[in-house]
Design a protein around this motif. Structure first.
Motif, PDB file in Angstrom:
ATOM      1  N   ILE A 177      40.535  -5.426  66.850  1.00 42.83           N
ATOM      2  CA  ILE A 177      40.685  -6.337  67.997  1.00 42.83           C
ATOM      3  C   ILE A 177      41.819  -5.876  68.896  1.00 42.83           C
ATOM      4  CG2 ILE A 177      41.387  -8.681  68.656  1.00 42.83           C
ATOM      5  CD1 ILE A 177      39.805  -9.677  66.192  1.00 42.83           C
ATOM      6  N   MET A 178      42.949  -5.479  68.305  1.00 47.10           N
ATOM      7  CA  MET A 178      44.058  -4.948  69.110  1.00 47.10           C
ATOM      8  C   MET A 178      43.628  -3.705  69.873  1.00 47.10           C
ATOM      9  SD  MET A 178      47.738  -5.353  67.221  1.00 47.10           S
ATOM     10  CE  MET A 178      47.332  -4.494  65.723  1.00 47.10           C
ATOM     11  N   ARG A 179      42.826  -2.887  69.217  1.00 48.62           N
ATOM     12  CA  ARG A 179      42.352  -1.659  69.862  1.00 48.62           C
ATOM     13  C   ARG A 179      41.499  -1.994  71.083  1.00 48.62           C
ATOM     14  NH1 ARG A 179      39.556   2.292  65.748  1.00 48.62           N
ATOM     15  NH2 ARG A 179      41.647   2.210  64.896  1.00 48.62           N
ATOM     16  N   ILE A 180      40.618  -2.977  70.955  1.00 45.20           N
ATOM     17  CA  ILE A 180      39.759  -3.397  72.069  1.00 45.20           C
ATOM     18  C   ILE A 180      40.605  -3.927  73.221  1.00 45.20           C
ATOM     19  CG2 ILE A 180      38.039  -5.116  72.786  1.00 45.20           C
ATOM     20  CD1 ILE A 180      36.850  -4.846  69.924  1.00 45.20           C
ATOM     21  N   ILE A 181      41.585  -4.766  72.898  1.00 45.49           N
ATOM     22  CA  ILE A 181      42.445  -5.330  73.939  1.00 45.49           C
ATOM     23  C   ILE A 181      43.246  -4.235  74.635  1.00 45.49           C
ATOM     24  CG2 ILE A 181      44.403  -6.874  74.378  1.00 45.49           C
ATOM     25  CD1 ILE A 181      43.418  -8.577  72.012  1.00 45.49           C
ATOM     26  N   SER A 182      43.753  -3.270  73.848  1.00 42.23           N
ATOM     27  CA  SER A 182      44.586  -2.202  74.420  1.00 42.23           C
ATOM     28  C   SER A 182      43.795  -1.280  75.339  1.00 42.23           C
ATOM     29  CB  SER A 182      45.228  -1.381  73.300  1.00 42.23           C
ATOM     30  OG  SER A 182      44.277  -0.577  72.632  1.00 42.23           O
ATOM     31  N   GLU A 183      42.474  -1.208  75.133  1.00 45.83           N
ATOM     32  CA  GLU A 183      41.634  -0.320  75.935  1.00 45.83           C
ATOM     33  C   GLU A 183      41.282  -0.918  77.297  1.00 45.83           C
ATOM     34  OE1 GLU A 183      38.344   0.335  73.354  1.00 45.83           O
ATOM     35  OE2 GLU A 183      39.417   1.764  72.055  1.00 45.83           O
ATOM     36  N   SER A 184      41.634  -2.179  77.506  1.00 49.34           N
ATOM     37  CA  SER A 184      41.335  -2.845  78.776  1.00 49.34           C
ATOM     38  C   SER A 184      42.577  -2.899  79.658  1.00 49.34           C
ATOM     39  CB  SER A 184      40.827  -4.272  78.522  1.00 49.34           C
ATOM     40  OG  SER A 184      40.625  -4.955  79.738  1.00 49.34           O
ATOM     41  N   ASP A 190      48.695 -13.510  67.890  1.00 46.71           N
ATOM     42  CA  ASP A 190      49.685 -14.211  68.729  1.00 46.71           C
ATOM     43  C   ASP A 190      50.925 -14.563  67.911  1.00 46.71           C
ATOM     44  OD1 ASP A 190      47.983 -14.062  70.872  1.00 46.71           O
ATOM     45  OD2 ASP A 190      47.261 -16.137  70.713  1.00 46.71           O
ATOM     46  N   GLU A 191      50.707 -15.073  66.702  1.00 44.77           N
ATOM     47  CA  GLU A 191      51.819 -15.481  65.846  1.00 44.77           C
ATOM     48  C   GLU A 191      52.695 -14.298  65.452  1.00 44.77           C
ATOM     49  OE1 GLU A 191      49.871 -17.394  62.623  1.00 44.77           O
ATOM     50  OE2 GLU A 191      49.346 -19.202  63.775  1.00 44.77           O
ATOM     51  N   ARG A 192      52.074 -13.144  65.308  1.00 42.93           N
ATOM     52  CA  ARG A 192      52.827 -11.947  64.927  1.00 42.93           C
ATOM     53  C   ARG A 192      53.503 -11.288  66.130  1.00 42.93           C
ATOM     54  NH1 ARG A 192      48.821  -8.791  60.614  1.00 42.93           N
ATOM     55  NH2 ARG A 192      48.641 -10.500  59.097  1.00 42.93           N
ATOM     56  N   GLY A 193      53.197 -11.787  67.310  1.00 44.69           N
ATOM     57  CA  GLY A 193      53.789 -11.217  68.514  1.00 44.69           C
ATOM     58  C   GLY A 193      53.117  -9.940  68.984  1.00 44.69           C
ATOM     59  N   PHE A 194      51.890  -9.693  68.499  1.00 48.20           N
ATOM     60  CA  PHE A 194      51.178  -8.467  68.862  1.00 48.20           C
ATOM     61  C   PHE A 194      50.334  -8.632  70.132  1.00 48.20           C
ATOM     62  CE2 PHE A 194      51.046  -7.339  64.067  1.00 48.20           C
ATOM     63  CZ  PHE A 194      52.373  -6.959  64.118  1.00 48.20           C
ATOM     64  N   THR A 195      49.965  -9.886  70.442  1.00 47.58           N
ATOM     65  CA  THR A 195      49.188 -10.165  71.650  1.00 47.58           C
ATOM     66  C   THR A 195      49.812 -11.334  72.397  1.00 47.58           C
ATOM     67  OG1 THR A 195      47.680 -11.568  70.365  1.00 47.58           O
ATOM     68  CG2 THR A 195      46.990  -9.291  70.761  1.00 47.58           C
ATOM     69  N   GLU A 196      49.473 -11.434  73.681  1.00 47.45           N
ATOM     70  CA  GLU A 196      49.995 -12.514  74.523  1.00 47.45           C
ATOM     71  C   GLU A 196      48.831 -13.201  75.222  1.00 47.45           C
ATOM     72  OE1 GLU A 196      53.042 -13.203  78.317  1.00 47.45           O
ATOM     73  OE2 GLU A 196      52.777 -11.202  77.446  1.00 47.45           O
ATOM     74  N   GLU A 199      54.204  -4.918  73.695  1.00 47.66           N
ATOM     75  CA  GLU A 199      54.814  -3.655  73.278  1.00 47.66           C
ATOM     76  C   GLU A 199      54.896  -3.580  71.762  1.00 47.66           C
ATOM     77  OE1 GLU A 199      55.603  -0.955  74.990  1.00 47.66           O
ATOM     78  OE2 GLU A 199      54.685  -1.961  76.712  1.00 47.66           O
ATOM     79  N   ARG A 200      55.214  -4.710  71.159  1.00 48.72           N
ATOM     80  CA  ARG A 200      55.256  -4.749  69.695  1.00 48.72           C
ATOM     81  C   ARG A 200      53.875  -4.479  69.120  1.00 48.72           C
ATOM     82  NH1 ARG A 200      57.416  -9.949  66.133  1.00 48.72           N
ATOM     83  NH2 ARG A 200      57.135  -8.999  64.067  1.00 48.72           N
ATOM     84  N   LYS A 223      53.026  -0.731  69.250  1.00 46.44           N
ATOM     85  CA  LYS A 223      53.665   0.028  68.172  1.00 46.44           C
ATOM     86  C   LYS A 223      52.927  -0.189  66.856  1.00 46.44           C
ATOM     87  CE  LYS A 223      58.033   0.904  65.811  1.00 46.44           C
ATOM     88  NZ  LYS A 223      57.356   0.975  64.499  1.00 46.44           N
ATOM     89  N   GLU A 224      52.557  -1.433  66.591  1.00 46.21           N
ATOM     90  CA  GLU A 224      51.819  -1.734  65.368  1.00 46.21           C
ATOM     91  C   GLU A 224      50.473  -1.013  65.356  1.00 46.21           C
ATOM     92  OE1 GLU A 224      50.800  -3.480  61.705  1.00 46.21           O
ATOM     93  OE2 GLU A 224      52.725  -3.280  62.753  1.00 46.21           O
ATOM     94  N   LEU A 225      49.800  -0.983  66.492  1.00 47.67           N
ATOM     95  CA  LEU A 225      48.516  -0.309  66.595  1.00 47.67           C
ATOM     96  C   LEU A 225      48.677   1.190  66.370  1.00 47.67           C
ATOM     97  CD1 LEU A 225      45.507  -0.403  67.208  1.00 47.67           C
ATOM     98  CD2 LEU A 225      46.053  -0.237  69.639  1.00 47.67           C
ATOM     99  N   SER A 226      49.715   1.782  66.938  1.00 41.26           N
ATOM    100  CA  SER A 226      49.983   3.205  66.749  1.00 41.26           C
ATOM    101  C   SER A 226      50.192   3.524  65.279  1.00 41.26           C
ATOM    102  CB  SER A 226      51.208   3.624  67.561  1.00 41.26           C
ATOM    103  OG  SER A 226      51.524   4.978  67.327  1.00 41.26           O
ATOM    104  N   ASP A 227      50.975   2.694  64.585  1.00 37.05           N
ATOM    105  CA  ASP A 227      51.223   2.906  63.157  1.00 37.05           C
ATOM    106  C   ASP A 227      49.936   2.764  62.362  1.00 37.05           C
ATOM    107  OD1 ASP A 227      53.869   3.250  63.727  1.00 37.05           O
ATOM    108  OD2 ASP A 227      54.478   1.215  63.153  1.00 37.05           O
TER     109      ASP A 227
END
Length: 325
Positions: free
Chosen positions: A13-20, A53-59, A70-71, A74-78
């Motif tokens: 899901i983070m990957r999909i969001i980051s690609e937009s 959202d709770e982890r601070g990975f999405t807004e 940004e957090r 970094k998590e997605l990169s790792d």
């Protein structure tokens, strides 16, 4: 701890969001997750988004959708690094399967490393390679030489460059497998040489625990002293080790001896069941087989001050088309 299946979905899901380049809503994410093979509905996507959202990975941006923070980047990169950990061993498994060289007929493919040098440096590089191979620094004296106009193989050759294909030590794994012996490389490492003989591994990297080929890592570190090893008997060369069932040791010895007749050598020894080999650990019920790698000869080229770009375990090549320089 979160279920691993949930974690994989969160990463995707983070990957999909980051690609937009704009906020993405739950419905679009659910549709794309289906396209990527995940059976997850819009309601479940919202549940996963709340976790992010709770982890601070999405807004969250109202009803428009989410963007990655940004957090989160970094998590997605790792996480993507973790995804890549199995890439090298998977590629090696594929090439081992494609190794079909037949020791009886002398026909078929072996695994090769590909190195690129400037055309102007070819003659000097060839001299160094010949010297290193003549002193046993590689597993085979045969080399494939490919120039820009060559179309025999699907290998890209930049303008002004020549590609050199050297036989890769993983070829042994292909030969063993072809002869009914299950095998898999365990470690790539740096071998200390004393009195012109292998003394033992001084550094090891597991093939299954890295996103980069272990031999490539040692090349980048400039860890070798191939020419010094040849000239003085002491130094560092590159080697790797594979494990096979202990019950197959005798059969493996026959295969290895037969390969030498076709100029495929470099085997150091076959260990005892469950015993360390040259300081490299071996699993219970297995034996270790260390082999000097084919890249030693091209590592010597770099030691001689000639720029060379090497890619270990690159592809397969028909062995009979390779030649002694």
């Amino acid at each position: 701890m979160t279920d691993p299946n949930v974690e994989r979905k969160l990463v995707e899901i983070m990957r999909i969001i980051s690609e937009s380049d704009k906020p993405v809503g739950a419905r679009l994410i659910a549709d794309e997750m289906h396209n990527r093979g995940y059976a997850i509905g819009e309601r479940a996507v919202r549940y996963h988004l709340r976790i992010l959202d709770e982890r601070g990975f999405t807004e969250k941006h109202g009803y428009i959708g989410r963007t990655i923070t940004e957090r989160g980047k970094k998590e997605l990169s790792d996480a993507l690094v973790s995804d890549r950990l199995g890439f090298i061993i998977t590629k090696i498994e594929e090439l081992i399967y494609r190794t079909d060289y037949d020791l009886d007929s002398g026909k078929g493919n072996v695994i090769v490393n590909i190195s690129y040098i400037d055309k102007d440096d070819y003659d000097n590089a060839a001299d160094v390679i010949r010297y290193a191979m003549a002193h046993g620094a590689s597993i085979s004296p045969k080399v494939g030489v490919l120039e820009e106009e060559s179309d025999d193989y699907d290998i890209y050759i930049p303008e002004g460059k020549i590609a050199l294909a050297t036989v890769c030590s993983i070829t042994f794994d292909g030969l063993l497998l072809k002869n009914g012996i299950p095998t898999m490389p365990a470690f790539g490492g740096l071998m200390q040489m004393e009195n012109y003989e292998p003394e033992g591994f001084v550094d090891l990297i597991s093939y299954s625990g890295t996103s980069i080929d272990p031999i490539k890592i040692f090349l980048r570190r400039k860890s070798t002293s191939i020419l010094k090893s040849i000239d003085t008997g002491s130094g560092y060369m590159l080697a790797n080790m594979r494990e096979i069932p202990a019950s197959a040791a005798k059969r493996a010895e026959i295969v290895i001896e037969r390969a030498k007749k076709d100029d495929i050598g470099g085997n150091i020894c076959i260990g005892d069941s469950g015993e360390d080999v040259l300081y490299a650990p071996v699993q219970r019920g297995k034996v270790g087989i260390p082999v000097m790698v084919g890249i030693n000869a091209v590592a010597a080229v770099e030691e001689a001050g000639i720029q060379i770009d090497t890619h270990p375990v690159s592809t397969v090549m028909e062995y009979k088309k390779m030649k002694i320089l």
